[in-house]
Design a protein around this motif. Structure first.
Motif, short mmCIF file in Angstrom:
data_model
loop_
_atom_site.label_atom_id
_atom_site.label_comp_id
_atom_site.label_asym_id
_atom_site.label_seq_id
_atom_site.Cartn_x
_atom_site.Cartn_y
_atom_site.Cartn_z
N LEU A 23 4.16 2.79 -8.35
CA LEU A 23 3.38 3.99 -8.67
C LEU A 23 3.76 5.06 -7.66
CD1 LEU A 23 0.21 2.01 -9.38
CD2 LEU A 23 1.24 3.55 -11.02
N VAL A 24 4.11 6.23 -8.13
CA VAL A 24 4.73 7.25 -7.30
C VAL A 24 4.01 8.58 -7.49
CG1 VAL A 24 6.87 8.52 -6.90
CG2 VAL A 24 6.96 6.10 -7.51
N GLU A 25 3.82 9.29 -6.37
CA GLU A 25 3.36 10.67 -6.41
C GLU A 25 4.45 11.52 -5.76
OE1 GLU A 25 -0.13 13.55 -4.65
OE2 GLU A 25 -0.59 11.44 -4.95
N VAL A 26 4.81 12.61 -6.42
CA VAL A 26 5.84 13.51 -5.90
C VAL A 26 5.14 14.57 -5.07
CG1 VAL A 26 7.71 15.08 -6.49
CG2 VAL A 26 7.29 13.07 -7.92
N PRO A 27 5.39 14.61 -3.74
CA PRO A 27 4.75 15.63 -2.90
C PRO A 27 5.15 17.04 -3.33
CG PRO A 27 5.68 13.88 -1.55
CD PRO A 27 6.18 13.66 -2.95
N ALA A 28 4.29 17.99 -3.05
CA ALA A 28 4.50 19.38 -3.48
C ALA A 28 5.82 19.96 -2.98
CB ALA A 28 3.33 20.24 -3.01
N ASP A 29 6.30 19.53 -1.81
CA ASP A 29 7.52 20.11 -1.25
C ASP A 29 8.78 19.30 -1.58
OD1 ASP A 29 6.84 17.91 0.30
OD2 ASP A 29 7.32 18.87 2.21
N HIS A 30 8.69 18.30 -2.46
CA HIS A 30 9.84 17.46 -2.79
C HIS A 30 10.75 18.17 -3.80
CE1 HIS A 30 12.17 14.06 -4.29
NE2 HIS A 30 11.85 13.47 -3.17
N PRO A 31 12.09 17.97 -3.73
CA PRO A 31 13.00 18.61 -4.67
C PRO A 31 12.71 18.32 -6.14
CG PRO A 31 14.23 17.64 -2.86
CD PRO A 31 12.79 17.22 -2.68
N PRO A 57 0.81 -1.22 0.00
CA PRO A 57 0.00 0.00 0.00
C PRO A 57 0.84 1.27 0.00
CG PRO A 57 -0.07 -1.05 2.15
CD PRO A 57 0.71 -1.96 1.25
N VAL A 58 0.17 2.39 -0.19
CA VAL A 58 0.80 3.71 -0.24
C VAL A 58 1.54 3.98 1.06
CG1 VAL A 58 0.36 6.19 -0.38
CG2 VAL A 58 -0.97 4.60 -1.80
N ARG A 59 2.76 4.48 0.93
CA ARG A 59 3.51 4.96 2.09
C ARG A 59 4.54 5.97 1.63
NH1 ARG A 59 6.98 -0.42 3.59
NH2 ARG A 59 8.82 0.06 2.37
N ARG A 60 4.95 6.82 2.54
CA ARG A 60 6.00 7.82 2.27
C ARG A 60 7.35 7.13 2.44
NH1 ARG A 60 5.85 13.59 2.76
NH2 ARG A 60 3.99 13.19 1.52
N GLU A 61 8.16 7.17 1.39
CA GLU A 61 9.47 6.54 1.42
C GLU A 61 10.50 7.45 2.08
OE1 GLU A 61 10.01 3.55 0.74
OE2 GLU A 61 8.35 2.95 -0.52
N ALA A 62 11.63 6.88 2.47
CA ALA A 62 12.70 7.65 3.11
C ALA A 62 13.21 8.77 2.21
CB ALA A 62 13.85 6.71 3.50
N TRP A 63 13.09 8.59 0.91
CA TRP A 63 13.56 9.60 -0.04
C TRP A 63 12.49 10.64 -0.34
CZ3 TRP A 63 13.89 4.36 -0.73
CH2 TRP A 63 12.87 3.77 -1.45
#
Length: 122
Positions: free
Chosen positions: A107-115, A84-90
């Protein structure tokens, strides 16, 4: 589900040797580097060499698909989710699904504050 970008992920028993092969032998240009990995330009796509095949018993090659809305994708693909969905260390939000042969697709979503969302060019 809308796919925003993609890449092929390669896990190797010897990641440094694999990176050297793709960079020096095949001559792929580096798109970006991060601790433990390198993303290469691969024609119209990307090839990421990261992690270790020894650490990843589920397979040394998988697909990486960036989606706009990971929670919605999780609902649409619920029958195929193997992690399931989880926030990775990166810092990316990620889930895994399996294709009919058991091949993993991240499947990946890039959070708004990610580099990856910021333009880091000077």
């Amino acid at each position: 589900m809308e796919i925003l970008s993609s890449r092929v992920l390669v896990r190797s028993r010897d990641p440094e040797r694999a990176r050297a092969f793709y960079r020096d032998v095949l001559g792929l240009a580096v798109h970006r580097e991060f601790p433990g990995g390198t993303v290469f330009f691969l024609g119209q796509g990307f090839l990421e060499v990261s992690g270790s095949a020894a650490e990843d018993p589920t397979g040394a090659t998988r697909l990486w698909l960036q989606v706009r809305d990971l929670r919605r994708a999780a609902e649409e693909l619920a029958a195929h989710v193997v992690r399931p969905v989880r926030r990775e260390a990166w810092g990316l939000d990620e889930m895994w699904v399996a294709d009919p042969d058991g091949r993993l697709i991240a499947l990946v979503e890039v959070p708004a504050d990610h580099p990856l969302r910021r333009d880091v060019r000077q």
